[in-house]
Every structure is written in structure tokens, then in C-alpha cells.
Design a protein around this motif. Sequence first.
Motif, PDB file in Angstrom:
ATOM      1  N   PHE A 109       0.809  -1.217   0.000  1.00 15.90           N
ATOM      2  CA  PHE A 109       0.000   0.000   0.000  1.00 15.90           C
ATOM      3  C   PHE A 109       0.846   1.272   0.000  1.00 15.90           C
ATOM      4  CE2 PHE A 109      -3.132  -3.166   1.165  1.00 15.90           C
ATOM      5  CZ  PHE A 109      -4.111  -2.837   0.237  1.00 15.90           C
ATOM      6  N   LEU A 110       2.130   1.137   0.274  1.00 12.05           N
ATOM      7  CA  LEU A 110       3.022   2.263   0.021  1.00 12.05           C
ATOM      8  C   LEU A 110       3.143   2.488  -1.490  1.00 12.05           C
ATOM      9  CD1 LEU A 110       4.908   4.378   1.247  1.00 12.05           C
ATOM     10  CD2 LEU A 110       6.756   2.690   1.103  1.00 12.05           C
ATOM     11  N   VAL A 111       3.259   1.385  -2.239  1.00 13.74           N
ATOM     12  CA  VAL A 111       3.265   1.486  -3.699  1.00 13.74           C
ATOM     13  C   VAL A 111       1.925   2.027  -4.190  1.00 13.74           C
ATOM     14  CG1 VAL A 111       3.411   0.175  -5.860  1.00 13.74           C
ATOM     15  CG2 VAL A 111       4.953  -0.359  -3.955  1.00 13.74           C
ATOM     16  N   ALA A 112       0.828   1.568  -3.577  1.00 13.89           N
ATOM     17  CA  ALA A 112      -0.499   2.055  -3.960  1.00 13.89           C
ATOM     18  C   ALA A 112      -0.630   3.557  -3.744  1.00 13.89           C
ATOM     19  CB  ALA A 112      -1.572   1.317  -3.166  1.00 13.89           C
ATOM     20  N   THR A 113      -0.040   4.070  -2.677  1.00 19.11           N
ATOM     21  CA  THR A 113      -0.079   5.506  -2.414  1.00 19.11           C
ATOM     22  C   THR A 113       0.603   6.281  -3.536  1.00 19.11           C
ATOM     23  OG1 THR A 113      -0.058   5.109  -0.022  1.00 19.11           O
ATOM     24  CG2 THR A 113       0.583   7.311  -0.772  1.00 19.11           C
ATOM     25  N   VAL A 114       1.718   5.777  -4.003  1.00 17.50           N
ATOM     26  CA  VAL A 114       2.432   6.434  -5.108  1.00 17.50           C
ATOM     27  C   VAL A 114       1.577   6.431  -6.371  1.00 17.50           C
ATOM     28  CG1 VAL A 114       4.445   6.315  -6.610  1.00 17.50           C
ATOM     29  CG2 VAL A 114       4.692   5.872  -4.156  1.00 17.50           C
ATOM     30  N   LEU A 115       0.918   5.316  -6.673  1.00 19.31           N
ATOM     31  CA  LEU A 115       0.072   5.235  -7.861  1.00 19.31           C
ATOM     32  C   LEU A 115      -1.077   6.241  -7.796  1.00 19.31           C
ATOM     33  CD1 LEU A 115      -0.174   1.363  -8.386  1.00 19.31           C
ATOM     34  CD2 LEU A 115       1.346   2.985  -9.524  1.00 19.31           C
ATOM     35  N   LEU A 116      -1.681   6.377  -6.629  1.00 21.04           N
ATOM     36  CA  LEU A 116      -2.785   7.325  -6.484  1.00 21.04           C
ATOM     37  C   LEU A 116      -2.297   8.766  -6.577  1.00 21.04           C
ATOM     38  CD1 LEU A 116      -4.795   5.543  -3.665  1.00 21.04           C
ATOM     39  CD2 LEU A 116      -5.487   5.835  -6.048  1.00 21.04           C
TER      40      LEU A 116
END
Length: 466
Positions: free
Chosen positions: A441-448
Motif C-alpha cells: 500500500f506504500l506502492v499504492a499511495t504512489v500510484l494514487l
Amino acid sequence: MNLTPHAPRSRSGLVGALALATLLASLGTSVANVALPTLAHELGAPFGRVQWVVLAYLLAMTVTAVAVGRLGDALGRQRVLLGGLGLFTAATLACALAPSLAALVAARSLQGVGAAVMIALPLALVRDVVPEARTGAAMGLLGTTSAVGTALGPAGGGLLIAASGWQAGFVAMLPLAGVAIVLTWRGLGDEPAPARSGARFDVAGALVLTAALVAGALAMTPDAVPQVGAGPLLVGAAVLVALLVAIERRTAAPLVPWGLLRSRALSGGLLMNLLVATVMMSTLVVGPFYLAGGLGLDEAAIGLTLAVGPVVSALTGVVAGRGVDRAGAGAMTTVALLTMTAGAVLLVVLPPAWGLPGYVLALVVLTPGYQLFLAANNTAVMRTADARRRGTVSGVLSLSRNLGLIAGASAMGAVFAAATGSVEVQGATVASISAGMQTTFLVATVLLAVATVVSLAVRARAAVGQ
């Protein structure tokens, strides 16, 4: 084609059919996700192989998304929707009766083809049925039913799986599919005759795209075919993509009508849709393993937990759609993405500190933002579509979503597996599973964050008239 909206007497029944079709397509994804830990245990299969119960469905939807939109434009959108519902129903029965993982994956592929119709065509039919001033509210309704399906899958599926086994989740969808078929059949008499289209379907491109997607997904789940390895699969996928580009440049009927992508608003909306779908699929694939291995919940508790966010989304869906009609699709898209980014940050921070309450609180922030994004972005994209190409545009929109779902199930699943340090995720330690969830979800934060930048850029260009 006569594109006059349907008479008021038939409008409510048609909208009901569209909403139910959308709900079933969402159920098809979420009811399988909650069963993944159970399937991994009962079938003795590693995480990468069990993922294909989800990936097969998503791959089939992706390859056929644009094609079903074109078929709807050419043959009649309700007629094609009825055929998709019939295929989905038959494939769902086959899933329930599947004797092995291989048979289940095959049945899920057919189910995904039916789901492609049920996701793409309702977006186009809304524009035929509902006045333009209320498009946002109608998109909000479809988003609500999608959220209800996403909620019912984990909640109801978790309870059914705990009581009767993984097959029960598929059996429970059959009565709803029957009702959807009846409602769509009753509305066929109101549909205007479609215009005939001479455009051909790019069979060669579809086959190469299928092979490229399968190779790429296998590369992200290397334990599914350990005798090959990720490297050769990635090379094969790259070669197939190059071949696909060559085919698409020469064909008279490409899979994606590239001329449509010249619109900055449309191309930006498609990119945002892909990134957001990647993040949301991460919650459905990674979430069950974190709740089971990291927090020690059983199937029923996992289902109820995963249902919290979609329930909140369902309650706010129509309100979100009305907000889009009043405040504008562009502004509300940005608000939705900022809300989702905050939710992803909370998924990184809160569960390690607060456990289950922290996880639930983060979902309560993330998923309503997704609901608002669906209403706003779908409205913005469909308003760019010419009346005679709404099916095609809705198919391209579904294609971007499906590519994001595949990325969430494969690439983000690979991030989670790598961060846990174990191919057999169900056997990893609590600490490693928690670390894997945080990394994902750290990666997900970057995508968002990237999607938010795209939204701001699209609005800026619209403001200066470009």
C-alpha cells in the motif's frame, strides 16, 4: 440507429437490469477473492497458482472489453447484454461444479467473457436511457450496485464458504443472474433496431493480446510455472507486445480505436481508471491474506471485514453521483483521488498500530473515495463519446479498468509476495505478512498520487481550452 431515449414506462426496468448486471459482474470478482486462502489450503496450491482463479476472469474481461462494446453498437446493446448474461450464468454453474483448479480456471475464463459484456454495456445504455442532466446520478447508481456486489462477495461469500465450502459462493449468484436475464429480456421490445456495421473484428490482434497478457501475468506469478521462470516470460511478453503494435498499425479495425485517444480528457480518464483499479484490486487480493495470516481471522470474519468499505461506498454512491452533477466531474475526480490517497496512507500506518480497527478505518476512507471516483470519471469519459460510439468508448473504459485489475492481481500481488519473503504466503510469519501489506500500500499511495497529478493536468488543459 434511432438513439431517442426509451419511454418512461420502460426506463425503470431497464435501469434495474443494468444495475443488476453490474452487481453480478462485481460479485464475480469479489466472491472469488475471498475464497483464495481456502482454495490454497484445500487444493494445496501455492499463492501464484491460486491467483489464476482471479486472473483468468480478469484476462477474459480485458481481451473482450472493446469487442463487446463494438458488438453492442452493431447488433443492439440490450441484445448483446442478454447474451452476456446467459454466458455468465452458464459459466457460473460450471464454476460451482468444477472438479479441479484447472477446470475452475477454465470456467472462470468463460465467466469473464460474460462479465465483460455486463460491465461495458451498462455504461453505454445509461446514456440511451437517462437524460444527460442526470447522468452523474445514474453513474452513481451503477457505482452503488458495483459496491454492493463487492461487499456481498466477501461478506456473503465468506459466510457461505465457512458453512458450505468455496462452491457455495458461485451457487448463490445463479438466482440473481436469472432475474437479470428476465429483466433484460422484457426490455428487448423497446430497443431500436441497430445500424449494421461493416467493421471487422481484429482476431489476430485479440489472440496476440491474450498471449501477451497471459505471459505478463505468469511472469508476475513465477511460482505458477517454476520450470520456466520470470525472465523468459517477460521477454516473451515484450516480443508479443511488439508484434501486437505491428498488427494494430496495419489493420483496418484495430482492437482500440486509437483516434479516440487523441482527446486529452479521454486518455487522462483512462489512465486514472487504470491506476485506481490497480489499487482497489490490491485490497481484494492482498487483504484476505493479511487478515488471515496477519490478524488470524477466519473466512467469515475476513468477508465481513472486507465488506465494510464497500457498504459505506454503497450508502454514498447516489449522493456522490448527484455531487458530480452539481460540482462537475473534473473537480469531483480530483477530490476522490485525494480521498483515496489519504486512505492508502492510512492502510500503511494504522493496521500495524491498531490492528483490525485501524484496517477498517482505512477502508472506510479509501472505498468511498473510489465510489466518488467511479461516478465522476465515468461521467467525464462517457460525455466525450459520440452517440453512435458509446459502446466502443465504454468498452475502452472497461479495458483500462481491467488492465488495472490485472496489474493489481498480478504485479501488486507479486509486490506483496516479494515483501513477505515467501512464495508460500499462507505459511509466512505474521511480521512478514504485515510488512508485505505495508509495502504494497506504500506502492499504492504512489500510484494514487500519480493519478491525482493526471487529474489536475486534465483540468488545467480544460481550463485553457486545450
